[in-house]
Scaffold this active site. Structure first.
Site, PDB file in Angstrom:
ATOM      1  N   GLU A 209       0.827  -1.213   0.000  1.00 28.68           N
ATOM      2  CA  GLU A 209       0.000   0.000   0.000  1.00 28.68           C
ATOM      3  C   GLU A 209       0.865   1.269   0.000  1.00 28.68           C
ATOM      4  OE1 GLU A 209      -2.445  -0.762   3.471  1.00 28.68           O
ATOM      5  OE2 GLU A 209      -4.088  -1.435   2.193  1.00 28.68           O
ATOM      6  N   GLU A 292      -7.134  -7.449  -0.329  1.00 29.29           N
ATOM      7  CA  GLU A 292      -7.491  -7.391   1.090  1.00 29.29           C
ATOM      8  C   GLU A 292      -8.989  -7.135   1.184  1.00 29.29           C
ATOM      9  OE1 GLU A 292      -5.238  -4.798   3.575  1.00 29.29           O
ATOM     10  OE2 GLU A 292      -3.293  -5.696   3.058  1.00 29.29           O
TER      11      GLU A 292
END
Length: 675
Positions: A209, A292
């Protein structure tokens, strides 16, 4: 007539050939690999001579020449006792998963520079081989940054001791040199377990991320080059970023060298985000993947326990799977942050500090203890069962939990009595306070000691920057037989001055400040999170000099307990001085259990020399700590508690057979961490 008969025979032969040819075509098309899991046509076919091939084409994943949908889940080996790895993986497989995703925390494997650990709970290779044995693929996330509510996002704390200071998550040459050394150790270990080599690893993530943190393409490109050097050109490298244009623009690597996956809030419409994902992948190289898919959420101390609706979660997963999308459940099983490895987050600023619980239950379908008899597991399993390419395995039964009852803690000694013990605490002296990392202390506590001359009836003490929690004590040097006097607490959140009461001493007064590292930040711009006293200490607005720093790692806690046992008379006076409490209990049957800390305040617990984590029932919401059976043994067992504040008056703990995230503390949505 003969010519006519010959023509008829020729016509019949021709008709037979045509019929055979048509049958051949029908068989050919019937046996051709399907281009999608459910429908559509495809021109992409793998050469059947290739074996162990996992790749991306026509916006789909392909495994050995067949279309493949990833139905995965995060399950972190370092949050589960190794004896329970197989149990948890089988529960994940029974849920319908075909893939396991896991981080690799650098700080677990290299806790001190040059000291490598790949045994026990850090035995990554055995975990990967077990996944292979159970026919589960693996998406590996080696960082070097992992986030994951893990201390410092997986970075080893000794990076923070480097001078000049290293710029983490950047193309800083000093940082990249250390990453290169680490990956030079790690990646060759996992390379034989790549899917192309017959192992389970199908994909390897680059960073984590990054688009939510920075915009440093040189750094990302360096990691890609380094990964290719050790892993070759065939493995799929991928990034994961939030499903917005801004984060994808900063965190992805354009072209077809790295696959860009996305994550987003459960409840968001996934398909517009998957369309956006395509813009950041090469044409035909963008299978829709939520890397995710959040089944629950994390919880900080002082908050209500996170909980998400089972039906809501399952319905949103079906929105992805019903259109041939892929998803990885984060988490499928959370586990436990054993020891001092739980991380922390910030809110509005660096001082809005939010440490994570010891439990990483995450409200996941497989609970912290491995239990699966819950509506979320059932709802998700029902959805996955509709789209699974194979029948789901039987669901294992829950493991038995045992309530061992009350345990009396009848042997105690003071934490401060560790100071000066040879081999336990080594003093470091400096004009000004220095950080925990600078004195070689990565976890635990540091006791800062100095002297001052009081003025008037009271003095004002202030510490502009302390990470994370400081308990202040004073004493007279000549009163060696008396215990230090507790004054107050200064926290990272409140950072308020406190008043030192006047005590009459023959000379200067002793000042003791015990600073606890409650977990380093694992996310955000303040991740360079050194611990200890990080500023001058001011007494009546003037800096206080000449400090002694006593590192207390608690690695030798059993040795500390051999010294200065507290007498029965001293027990009656116990209040806010940190002390060890020890108890022994015998069991004939070993099973999973929980320690209830109701009535206690705040501290650390050890079972048979294993640090099972932090407890803080005075704040909540976690009241009990999970103790898996492998930490226990038949016969005598030992529990040691370091209570930092006020002990339970009964001087006992209870071993119970249930988790407790209810009302032992004061979780109300407001910050109560200064208590």
């Amino acid at each position: 007539m003969l010519k006519k008969m010959a023509r008829n025979r020729s016509l019949r032969r021709t008709t037979l050939k045509i019929f055979i040819f048509l049958i051949f075509l029908i068989i050919l098309f019937a046996c051709a690999p399907l281009p999608s899991i459910t429908h559509a046509t495809s021109q992409f076919h793998l050469d059947k001579g290739y074996v162990h091939k996992f790749e991306i084409a026509e916006d789909m994943f392909w495994k050995d020449g067949e279309p493949f949908r990833i139905i995965g889940g995060d399950l972190h080996y370092f949050r589960v006792h190794p004896e329970y790895w197989k149990d948890r993986l089988l529960r994940a497989k029974a849920l319908g998963l075909n893939t396991i995703q896991t981080y690799v925390p650098w700080n677990l494997h290299e806790p001190r520079q040059g000291h490598l650990v790949f045994e026990g709970i850090a035995d990554l290779i055995s975990f990967l081989k077990l996944c292979k044995e159970l026919d589960l693929l693996v998406m590996l996330r080696p960082g070097p940054y992992i986030c994951g509510e893990w201390d410092l996002g997986g970075f080893p704390a000794w990076l923070l001791a480097k001078e000049p200071a290293i710029r983490l998550r950047s193309a800083d040459p000093a940082f990249l040199e250390l990453v290169e050394k680490w990956w030079g150790i790690l990646l060759p270990k996992v390379s034989p377990l790549l899917y192309s080599n017959g192992g389970p690893i199908t994909m390897v993530q680059i960073e984590n991320e990054f688009g939510s943190y920075g915009d440093d393409q040189a750094y990302l490109q360096y990691l890609v080059k380094l990964a290719r050097t050790h892993l070759g050109e065939d493995i799929i490298l991928y990034t994961t970023d939030g499903g917005s244009r801004q984060t994808l623009e900063k965190g992805t690597i354009r072209g077809d060298a790295v696959f860009s996956a996305v994550d987003f809030t459960t409840g968001d419409d996934p398909w517009p985000i998957f369309e956006l994902q395509k813009e950041f992948n090469a044409p035909g190289k963008s299978p829709p993947l939520s890397a995710e898919f959040y089944t629950g959420w994390l919880t900080h101390w002082g908050e209500n326990i996170a909980s998400t609706d089972a039906t809501f979660t399952a319905n949103n997963l079906e929105k992805i799977l019903s259109k041939n999308g892929s998803a990885v459940l984060y988490m499928v099983h959370g586990g436990t942050n054993y020891g001092f490895y739980s991380g922390a987050n910030t809110g509005d600023g660096e001082s809005d500090y939010k440490p994570d619980l010891t439990s990483y239950d995450y409200d996941a379908p497989i609970r912290e203890s491995g239990d699966v008899d819950n509506t979320k597991y059932e709802a998700i399993r029902t959805v996955i069962g509709k789209y699974s390419a194979r029948p789901l395995a039987a669901v294992p039964a829950n493991k038995e939990k045992i309530a061992y009852g009350h345990i009396k803690l009848d042997e105690i000694s003071f934490l401060f009595d560790m100071i000066g013990m040879k081999g336990l605490v080594d003093v470091v002296e400096s004009q000004n306070p220095i950080s925990m990392e600078a004195i070689g202390q990565m976890f635990g506590f540091v006791l800062y000691a100095s002297e001052y001359t009081p003025k008037g009836n009271e003095s004002v003490l202030s510490i502009p920057k302390v990470h994370d929690r400081a308990q202040v004590f004073i004493s007279c040097p000549e009163d060696s037989g008396k215990r230090p006097t507790y004054v107050d607490v200064i926290t990272r959140q409140s950072n308020r001055p406190i008043y030192l009461p006047h005590i009459k001493c023959a000379s200067k007064n002793n000042l003791f400040i015990l600073v606890e590292n409650m977990g380093r930040l694992n996310y955000g711009s303040y991740i360079f999170d050194r611990k200890g006293i990080l500023s001058s200490v001011y007494l009546d607005a003037r800096p206080l000099y000449k400090w002694k720093m006593h590192p207390i790692s608690l690695e030798n806690v059993n040795e500390a307990l051999k010294f200065n046992p507290i007498s029965l008379n001293a027990k009656k006076k116990l209040n806010y001085e940190p002390a060890f409490y020890t108890g022994h209990f015998n069991i004939s049957k070993v099973g999973d259990t929980y320690i209830s800390f109701r009535g206690w305040s705040k501290g650390i617990a050890f079972v048979n020399n294993v640090n099972i984590g932090r407890y803080w029932p005075s704040v909540g919401p976690q009241c009990n700590l999970y103790v898996p059976a492998p930490f226990l043994r038949e016969g005598e067992n030992t529990v040691v508690i370091l209570e930092l504040e006020k002990p339970n008056p009964l001087l006992s703990v209870s071993f119970v057979d249930y988790p407790d995230f209810t009302t032992c503390g004061k979780p109300s949505g407001k910050r109560v961490l200064s208590s």
